[in-house]
Design a protein around this motif. Structure first.
Motif, PDB file in Angstrom:
ATOM      1  N   ALA A  30       0.828  -1.214   0.000  1.00 50.80           N
ATOM      2  CA  ALA A  30       0.000   0.000   0.000  1.00 50.80           C
ATOM      3  C   ALA A  30       0.862   1.264   0.000  1.00 50.80           C
ATOM      4  CB  ALA A  30      -0.924   0.002   1.214  1.00 50.80           C
ATOM      5  N   GLY A  31       2.183   1.093  -0.020  1.00 51.63           N
ATOM      6  CA  GLY A  31       3.086   2.233  -0.105  1.00 51.63           C
ATOM      7  C   GLY A  31       3.577   2.767   1.218  1.00 51.63           C
ATOM      8  N   LEU A  32       3.392   1.999   2.297  1.00 50.73           N
ATOM      9  CA  LEU A  32       3.797   2.448   3.621  1.00 50.73           C
ATOM     10  C   LEU A  32       5.101   1.792   4.047  1.00 50.73           C
ATOM     11  CD1 LEU A  32       0.358   2.220   5.470  1.00 50.73           C
ATOM     12  CD2 LEU A  32       1.415   4.260   4.497  1.00 50.73           C
ATOM     13  N   ARG A  33       5.911   2.543   4.767  1.00 46.01           N
ATOM     14  CA  ARG A  33       7.066   1.971   5.465  1.00 46.01           C
ATOM     15  C   ARG A  33       6.595   1.560   6.855  1.00 46.01           C
ATOM     16  NH1 ARG A  33      12.274   2.949   3.389  1.00 46.01           N
ATOM     17  NH2 ARG A  33      12.296   4.310   1.562  1.00 46.01           N
ATOM     18  N   VAL A  34       7.051   0.406   7.297  1.00 43.66           N
ATOM     19  CA  VAL A  34       6.570  -0.155   8.563  1.00 43.66           C
ATOM     20  C   VAL A  34       7.714  -0.250   9.563  1.00 43.66           C
ATOM     21  CG1 VAL A  34       5.415  -2.101   9.673  1.00 43.66           C
ATOM     22  CG2 VAL A  34       4.836  -1.506   7.295  1.00 43.66           C
ATOM     23  N   THR A  35       7.517   0.359  10.730  1.00 49.47           N
ATOM     24  CA  THR A  35       8.452   0.224  11.847  1.00 49.47           C
ATOM     25  C   THR A  35       7.866  -0.748  12.866  1.00 49.47           C
ATOM     26  OG1 THR A  35       9.432   2.419  11.634  1.00 49.47           O
ATOM     27  CG2 THR A  35       9.488   1.426  13.820  1.00 49.47           C
ATOM     28  N   GLY A  36       8.720  -1.630  13.383  1.00 52.65           N
ATOM     29  CA  GLY A  36       8.298  -2.554  14.423  1.00 52.65           C
ATOM     30  C   GLY A  36       8.816  -2.122  15.782  1.00 52.65           C
ATOM     31  N   TRP A  37       7.986  -2.266  16.797  1.00 47.91           N
ATOM     32  CA  TRP A  37       8.355  -1.943  18.180  1.00 47.91           C
ATOM     33  C   TRP A  37       7.512  -2.787  19.110  1.00 47.91           C
ATOM     34  CZ3 TRP A  37       5.275   0.523  21.971  1.00 47.91           C
ATOM     35  CH2 TRP A  37       4.006   0.934  21.535  1.00 47.91           C
ATOM     36  N   PRO A  38       7.857  -2.963  20.385  1.00 48.97           N
ATOM     37  CA  PRO A  38       9.076  -2.493  21.026  1.00 48.97           C
ATOM     38  C   PRO A  38      10.244  -3.435  20.749  1.00 48.97           C
ATOM     39  CG  PRO A  38       7.765  -3.666  22.626  1.00 48.97           C
ATOM     40  CD  PRO A  38       6.976  -3.664  21.336  1.00 48.97           C
ATOM     41  N   GLY A  39      11.445  -2.999  21.101  1.00 49.77           N
ATOM     42  CA  GLY A  39      12.636  -3.805  20.911  1.00 49.77           C
ATOM     43  C   GLY A  39      13.459  -3.845  22.177  1.00 49.77           C
ATOM     44  N   ARG A  40      13.194  -4.833  23.012  1.00 56.89           N
ATOM     45  CA  ARG A  40      13.875  -4.904  24.316  1.00 56.89           C
ATOM     46  C   ARG A  40      14.820  -6.090  24.431  1.00 56.89           C
ATOM     47  NH1 ARG A  40       8.241  -3.904  26.119  1.00 56.89           N
ATOM     48  NH2 ARG A  40       8.015  -1.638  26.352  1.00 56.89           N
ATOM     49  N   SER A  41      14.890  -6.914  23.396  1.00 54.71           N
ATOM     50  CA  SER A  41      15.723  -8.116  23.475  1.00 54.71           C
ATOM     51  C   SER A  41      16.181  -8.517  22.085  1.00 54.71           C
ATOM     52  CB  SER A  41      14.934  -9.269  24.100  1.00 54.71           C
ATOM     53  OG  SER A  41      13.889  -9.684  23.224  1.00 54.71           O
ATOM     54  N   LEU A  42      17.154  -9.430  22.049  1.00 53.57           N
ATOM     55  CA  LEU A  42      17.612  -9.968  20.775  1.00 53.57           C
ATOM     56  C   LEU A  42      16.503 -10.750  20.095  1.00 53.57           C
ATOM     57  CD1 LEU A  42      20.003 -10.182  18.862  1.00 53.57           C
ATOM     58  CD2 LEU A  42      20.785 -12.180  20.163  1.00 53.57           C
ATOM     59  N   GLN A  43      15.641 -11.377  20.889  1.00 52.85           N
ATOM     60  CA  GLN A  43      14.508 -12.105  20.317  1.00 52.85           C
ATOM     61  C   GLN A  43      13.563 -11.158  19.576  1.00 52.85           C
ATOM     62  OE1 GLN A  43      15.732 -12.647  23.441  1.00 52.85           O
ATOM     63  NE2 GLN A  43      16.689 -14.591  22.841  1.00 52.85           N
ATOM     64  N   ASP A  44      13.402  -9.952  20.106  1.00 57.07           N
ATOM     65  CA  ASP A  44      12.583  -8.960  19.399  1.00 57.07           C
ATOM     66  C   ASP A  44      13.218  -8.601  18.059  1.00 57.07           C
ATOM     67  OD1 ASP A  44      10.691  -8.802  21.459  1.00 57.07           O
ATOM     68  OD2 ASP A  44      11.752  -7.170  22.463  1.00 57.07           O
ATOM     69  N   TYR A  45      14.524  -8.543  18.028  1.00 55.17           N
ATOM     70  CA  TYR A  45      15.247  -8.270  16.779  1.00 55.17           C
ATOM     71  C   TYR A  45      14.999  -9.380  15.765  1.00 55.17           C
ATOM     72  CZ  TYR A  45      19.390  -7.814  13.756  1.00 55.17           C
ATOM     73  OH  TYR A  45      20.247  -7.714  12.686  1.00 55.17           O
ATOM     74  N   TYR A  46      15.085 -10.639  16.204  1.00 57.25           N
ATOM     75  CA  TYR A  46      14.783 -11.763  15.307  1.00 57.25           C
ATOM     76  C   TYR A  46      13.369 -11.635  14.752  1.00 57.25           C
ATOM     77  CZ  TYR A  46      18.788 -14.266  17.404  1.00 57.25           C
ATOM     78  OH  TYR A  46      20.016 -14.650  17.840  1.00 57.25           O
ATOM     79  N   LEU A  47      12.429 -11.253  15.625  1.00 61.60           N
ATOM     80  CA  LEU A  47      11.040 -11.116  15.195  1.00 61.60           C
ATOM     81  C   LEU A  47      10.912 -10.037  14.127  1.00 61.60           C
ATOM     82  CD1 LEU A  47       8.035 -11.760  15.435  1.00 61.60           C
ATOM     83  CD2 LEU A  47       7.923 -10.205  17.403  1.00 61.60           C
ATOM     84  N   ALA A  48      11.600  -8.908  14.331  1.00 63.94           N
ATOM     85  CA  ALA A  48      11.547  -7.823  13.348  1.00 63.94           C
ATOM     86  C   ALA A  48      12.055  -8.288  11.997  1.00 63.94           C
ATOM     87  CB  ALA A  48      12.367  -6.632  13.839  1.00 63.94           C
ATOM     88  N   VAL A  49      13.140  -9.050  12.012  1.00 62.90           N
ATOM     89  CA  VAL A  49      13.694  -9.570  10.765  1.00 62.90           C
ATOM     90  C   VAL A  49      12.707 -10.497  10.092  1.00 62.90           C
ATOM     91  CG1 VAL A  49      15.516 -11.008   9.774  1.00 62.90           C
ATOM     92  CG2 VAL A  49      16.081  -9.333  11.535  1.00 62.90           C
ATOM     93  N   GLY A  50      12.120 -11.405  10.871  1.00 60.10           N
ATOM     94  CA  GLY A  50      11.176 -12.356  10.300  1.00 60.10           C
ATOM     95  C   GLY A  50       9.939 -11.696   9.720  1.00 60.10           C
ATOM     96  N   LEU A  51       9.502 -10.615  10.358  1.00 61.22           N
ATOM     97  CA  LEU A  51       8.316  -9.916   9.865  1.00 61.22           C
ATOM     98  C   LEU A  51       8.612  -9.099   8.613  1.00 61.22           C
ATOM     99  CD1 LEU A  51       6.777  -8.620  13.222  1.00 61.22           C
ATOM    100  CD2 LEU A  51       5.886 -10.453  11.764  1.00 61.22           C
ATOM    101  N   GLY A  52       9.869  -8.748   8.413  1.00 63.80           N
ATOM    102  CA  GLY A  52      10.236  -7.961   7.238  1.00 63.80           C
ATOM    103  C   GLY A  52       9.912  -6.498   7.354  1.00 63.80           C
ATOM    104  N   VAL A  53       9.912  -5.962   8.589  1.00 61.43           N
ATOM    105  CA  VAL A  53       9.626  -4.539   8.753  1.00 61.43           C
ATOM    106  C   VAL A  53      10.757  -3.700   8.157  1.00 61.43           C
ATOM    107  CG1 VAL A  53       8.195  -4.886  10.800  1.00 61.43           C
ATOM    108  CG2 VAL A  53      10.655  -4.519  11.073  1.00 61.43           C
ATOM    109  N   ASP A  54      10.439  -2.469   7.857  1.00 66.63           N
ATOM    110  CA  ASP A  54      11.435  -1.571   7.261  1.00 66.63           C
ATOM    111  C   ASP A  54      12.403  -1.014   8.287  1.00 66.63           C
ATOM    112  OD1 ASP A  54      10.449  -1.259   4.367  1.00 66.63           O
ATOM    113  OD2 ASP A  54       8.633  -0.918   5.540  1.00 66.63           O
TER     114      ASP A  54
END
Length: 283
Positions: free
Chosen positions: A229-253
């Protein structure tokens, strides 16, 4: 071979979500420091932003409020009570009063927006999210909200080459005011909900190009549809390395984290010790 596949995956996403200085301010996979790196430094202090920058971070997020006499200052909470040696709302204090206030932990001075922007003024390639903390309508009635938005928009236009300063908010009101001031302003709608069609619809109705969504409950499909739809997506919150893995898996910008240095350190170690195996090895 499962271990090799995992090592390969992590090494690849480490490249995708790089945090070093070579990262462009708009490159997909941007990792940026929430409140300057809230779990690694004293949050929203110049020392936090400087510390993260010197460790290679080029993406940052902070919170903007306005004093009683119209100066823009940086504070997340509704009051000074948790973080500073003072009490009450900054909206009820003058700039002169706040210049006598220091943080509880390290005695850092109250940070004014002009001082943060001065620090970044000679540093190109910065991604900076400026959250508009105007949700309290009693503190920010229409006239005061308009003053706040004009001042913040003017300040955010003064940025170094190759940098992106993005105005963000949970509150739709300042997003509408800034959009009326500047049709080309970089804006982001923050949602306390997972990425969804509803959030996308709100963003499009506001004329906003970016959304920030809670990652828990967000699906990869929802992120893809938002990006289509033309949007950039930010993922939050990021409090752990596991959250980082999740962000990568989701493909957020982009990924907003309280531990940017820990992620940077982890990635550097990974780059040194985990080469990606050749495809023919996975049999």
């Amino acid at each position: 071979m499962r271990i090799q596949r995992w090592v390969a995956f992590v090494a690849v996403v480490g490249e995708m979500f790089g945090v070093a200085g070579a990262l462009a301010a708009q490159e997909k996979g941007l990792v940026f420091a929430h409140r300057g790196g809230a779990h690694e430094f004293e949050e929203n202090t110049l020392a936090a932003f400087r510390g993260s920058y010197e460790k290679g971070l080029r993406g940052f997020e902070t919170d903007i409020r306005m004093t009683q006499d119209g100066e823009l200052v940086i504070l997340h909470d509704d009051t000074l009570n948790r973080t500073h040696n003072a009490t009450g709302a900054v909206e009820q204090k003058t700039a002169a009063e706040l210049r006598t206030v220091v943080t509880k932990k390290n005695g850092e001075p109250m940070l004014f927006l002009k001082d943060l922007l001065a620090y970044f003024a000679d540093k190109p390639g910065i991604y900076l999210e400026l959250e508009m903390k105007t949700g309290n309508k009693a503190q920010y009635p229409e006239e005061r909200l308009n003053e706040y938005c004009r001042k913040l928009h003017k300040a955010a236009r003064q940025k170094p080459q190759g940098s992106f300063y993005v105005l963000t908010s949970f509150d739709e009101r300042p997003l509408k005011v800034v959009r009326a001031l500047d049709a080309n302003a970089e804006l982001l709608l923050i949602s306390g909900d997972p990425c969804s069609e509803k959030v996308v619809a709100r963003a499009r109705a506001l004329g906003v190009q970016r959304i920030g969504c809670v990652m828990d409950g967000t699906s990869r499909a929802a992120v893809r549809e938002s990006q289509k739809a033309g949007l950039r997506v930010t993922g939050w919150p990021g409090r752990s390395l596991q959250d980082y893995y999740l962000a990568v898996g989701l493909g957020v910008d982009a990924f907003c984290t309280d531990i940017p240095i820990a992620i940077s350190t982890w990635k550097a170690r990974l780059d040194q010790s985990a080469p990606v195996p050749a495809a023919h090895e996975d049999k």
